[in-house]
Design an enzyme around this catalytic site. Structure first.
Site, PDB file in Angstrom:
ATOM      1  N   HIS A 120     -59.217  -9.175  14.028  1.00  0.00           N
ATOM      2  CA  HIS A 120     -59.381  -8.620  15.394  1.00  0.00           C
ATOM      3  C   HIS A 120     -58.540  -9.887  16.192  1.00  0.00           C
ATOM      4  CE1 HIS A 120     -61.812  -8.538  19.156  1.00  0.00           C
ATOM      5  NE2 HIS A 120     -62.235  -7.324  18.736  1.00  0.00           N
ATOM      6  N   ASP A 197     -65.430 -14.440  10.434  1.00  0.00           N
ATOM      7  CA  ASP A 197     -65.556 -13.960  11.908  1.00  0.00           C
ATOM      8  C   ASP A 197     -66.590 -12.823  11.122  1.00  0.00           C
ATOM      9  OD1 ASP A 197     -65.677 -12.036  13.761  1.00  0.00           O
ATOM     10  OD2 ASP A 197     -63.531 -11.866  13.741  1.00  0.00           O
ATOM     11  N   GLN A 200     -68.672  -8.154  12.713  1.00  0.00           N
ATOM     12  CA  GLN A 200     -68.841  -6.969  12.225  1.00  0.00           C
ATOM     13  C   GLN A 200     -69.942  -7.200  11.154  1.00  0.00           C
ATOM     14  OE1 GLN A 200     -68.501  -3.813  13.683  1.00  0.00           O
ATOM     15  NE2 GLN A 200     -67.091  -4.638  15.123  1.00  0.00           N
ATOM     16  N   LYS A 223     -73.424  -6.731  19.187  1.00  0.00           N
ATOM     17  CA  LYS A 223     -73.168  -5.586  18.242  1.00  0.00           C
ATOM     18  C   LYS A 223     -74.616  -5.552  17.344  1.00  0.00           C
ATOM     19  CE  LYS A 223     -68.219  -6.104  18.563  1.00  0.00           C
ATOM     20  NZ  LYS A 223     -66.942  -6.614  18.031  1.00  0.00           N
ATOM     21  N   CYS A 359     -58.284  -3.549  19.310  1.00  0.00           N
ATOM     22  CA  CYS A 359     -58.235  -4.987  19.346  1.00  0.00           C
ATOM     23  C   CYS A 359     -57.595  -5.787  18.067  1.00  0.00           C
ATOM     24  CB  CYS A 359     -59.469  -5.766  19.488  1.00  0.00           C
ATOM     25  SG  CYS A 359     -60.361  -5.394  21.162  1.00  0.00           S
TER      26      CYS A 359
HETATM   27  C1  LIG Z   1     -66.053  -7.556  18.301  1.00  0.00           C
HETATM   28  C2  LIG Z   1     -65.434  -8.338  17.380  1.00  0.00           C
HETATM   29  C3  LIG Z   1     -64.908  -9.614  17.574  1.00  0.00           C
HETATM   30  C4  LIG Z   1     -64.916 -10.091  19.173  1.00  0.00           C
HETATM   31  O1  LIG Z   1     -66.300  -9.880  19.484  1.00  0.00           O
HETATM   32  P1  LIG Z   1     -66.691 -10.315  21.153  1.00  0.00           P
HETATM   33  O2  LIG Z   1     -68.154  -9.611  21.280  1.00  0.00           O
HETATM   34  O3  LIG Z   1     -65.910  -9.280  21.737  1.00  0.00           O
HETATM   35  O4  LIG Z   1     -66.666 -11.384  21.371  1.00  0.00           O
HETATM   36  C5  LIG Z   1     -64.204 -10.383  16.956  1.00  0.00           C
HETATM   37  N1  LIG Z   1     -64.389  -9.792  15.487  1.00  0.00           N
HETATM   38  C6  LIG Z   1     -64.520  -8.539  15.161  1.00  0.00           C
HETATM   39  C7  LIG Z   1     -64.196  -8.210  13.793  1.00  0.00           C
HETATM   40  C8  LIG Z   1     -64.922  -7.853  16.019  1.00  0.00           C
HETATM   41  O5  LIG Z   1     -65.220  -6.606  15.682  1.00  0.00           O
END
Ligand SMILES: *Cc1c(COP(=O)(O)O)cnc(C)c1O
Length: 401
Positions: A120, A197, A200, A223, A359
């Site tokens: 992302h 990260d 998800q 999320k 993104c």
């Molecule tokens: C949504 C997302 C992000 C960023 O999250 P934010 O809430 O927009 O800061 C980073 N990595 C992944 C894989 C995402 O899906």
């Protein structure tokens, strides 16, 4: 079979959606919030807002207890040893920027930061910009035929010059779990720091971070059925102690004079200014809500949605799935049809999906696609949502082809 969600009624947004004939299939962008989270927000504010950690009065104590209680819940949720390993941020993006600034002094020119081709933008751009500032090499791990980070290539590319590995746990485009354990082991062997990260991944199942063994893990509340404006940076204690402070102001400082200051350690040292108090409490309530659900029933429901989503999409001629998703999230393109036209026609029929580059522009470019449509479901999603989506997709494709 109707495939209804026993938890749908916990989410008031669906009453509003059904009144306006909306079908929400964009949960990977942000999830709806259960009433329990809305109640926690209202309880906190209606009970009297106060700033945390500063005030010696009763409302301040109440706010501090609730705020620190949320931190403790998050630590328990991630199986962290201590609540002091949990830093509140505004979201996964801010957590990653915090790391890219906080670790900047760790790097010498010519050293490597390793990411992957499916990241992302939030887990690409902070590292790309750090690499430019410090004259570092940004190494991008390629993907294998399944769309996962290629371990053979990783073995070759992660080197003694690698100082940091930052990879996604679960792709927001391909919906696949990444092989974290071997990747983290390769990085550790080279003495590199590791960042996961989890934006998800955190949504799908419980993860034991002490067992996973990464140095840092980041995610956003919104999320995970919590409020927006709140995120988490988890760190191993030793790794957190290596971070340099990056934002300066109230509460993060231990001692300040006009010309010098001493700063607090994590977590408060990385929470300059008034934090997002209400939303942190709301995130704690989201975890309480999720903890209260029957985990087996939840996993079975997600698996049923996943199967039905993929089976339904496969019935459309000329529709190509991007890979083989492992969760109820699928990205696809349709031959001869632009993804923006498709999402527009779906939206006109009340179907909320995501279209574009998710993104992850470099990933879509690598796949040779201008964009794709993404459908992503939540624990409140139902078979009827999918039936309405498939009918709308059928109609849209009749118009477009
Ligand atoms: C949504 C997302 C992000 C960023 O999250 P934010 O809430 O927009 O800061 C980073 N990595 C992944 C894989 C995402 O899906």
């Amino acid at each position: 079979m109707s495939l209804s969600s026993p938890w749908r009624a916990d989410f008031p947004a669906f009453a509003a959606f059904s009144e306006s004939c909306q079908t929400y299939l964009d949960s990977a962008a942000t999830a709806q919030k259960p009433q329990a989270v809305l109640d926690a927000l209202l309880d906190y504010y209606a009970g009297g807002a106060a700033n945390v950690h500063r005030a010696q009065h009763a409302p301040g104590e109440r706010a501090t207890l609730a705020f620190e209680g949320a931190r403790a819940k998050i630590a328990a949720w991630l199986n962290a040893e201590s609540a002091s390993q949990i830093v509140f941020t505004r979201g996964a993006t801010e957590s990653l920027n915090l790391l890219a600034y906080g670790l900047e002094v760790e790097f010498r020119p010519g050293e490597q930061i390793v990411i992957s081709a499916l990241e992302h933008h939030a887990n690409l751009l902070p590292w790309q910009q750090l690499a430019q500032r410090r004259n570092l090499e940004l190494v991008v791990l390629p993907l294998d035929a399944a769309g996962d980070i290629d371990l053979e290539q990783a073995e070759r590319l992660i080197s003694p010059r690698t100082r940091l590995l930052a990879v996604s746990q679960l792709s927001n485009v391909l919906g696949r779990w990444q092989p974290l354990a071997p990747l983290l082991a390769m990085a550790r062997t080279q003495g590199a720091l590791t960042v996961v990260d989890g934006a998800q991944g955190v949504v799908h199942g419980r993860h034991d971070l002490d067992a996973l063994g990464c140095d840092f893990y980041v995610f956003s509340g919104h999320k995970l059925y919590g409020p927006d404006g709140i995120g988490v940076l988890y760190g191993r204690s030793e790794a957190l102690s290596r971070l340099h402070h990056w934002q300066f102001g109230g509460e993060m400082v231990a001692q300040a004079d006009y010309h010098s200051a001493r700063f607090r350690p994590a977590p408060l040292g990385f929470e300059a200014g008034t934090p997002a108090i209400g939303t942190a409490i709301g995130l704690g309530a989201a975890l309480d809500y999720l903890d209260g659900l029957d985990g087996d029933a939840l996993a079975a429901h997600e698996a049923a949605l996943h199967a039905r989503l993929l089976a339904g999409l496969r019935r459309f001629d000329g529709l190509h799935l991007l890979g083989e998703p492992q969760i109820a999230l699928a990205s696809f393109v349709v031959e001869g049809v632009h993804n923006a036209d498709l999402s527009h026609l779906l939206s006109e029929q009340g179907i909320a999906v995501r279209a574009g580059q998710h993104c992850a522009m470099p990933l879509l470019r690598r796949l040779g696609l201008p964009g794709a449509v993404r459908v992503s479901l939540g624990l409140y999603s139902e078979g009827d949502d999918l039936e309405r989506f498939f009918a709308a997709l059928n109609y849209a494709l009749e118009l477009l082809r």
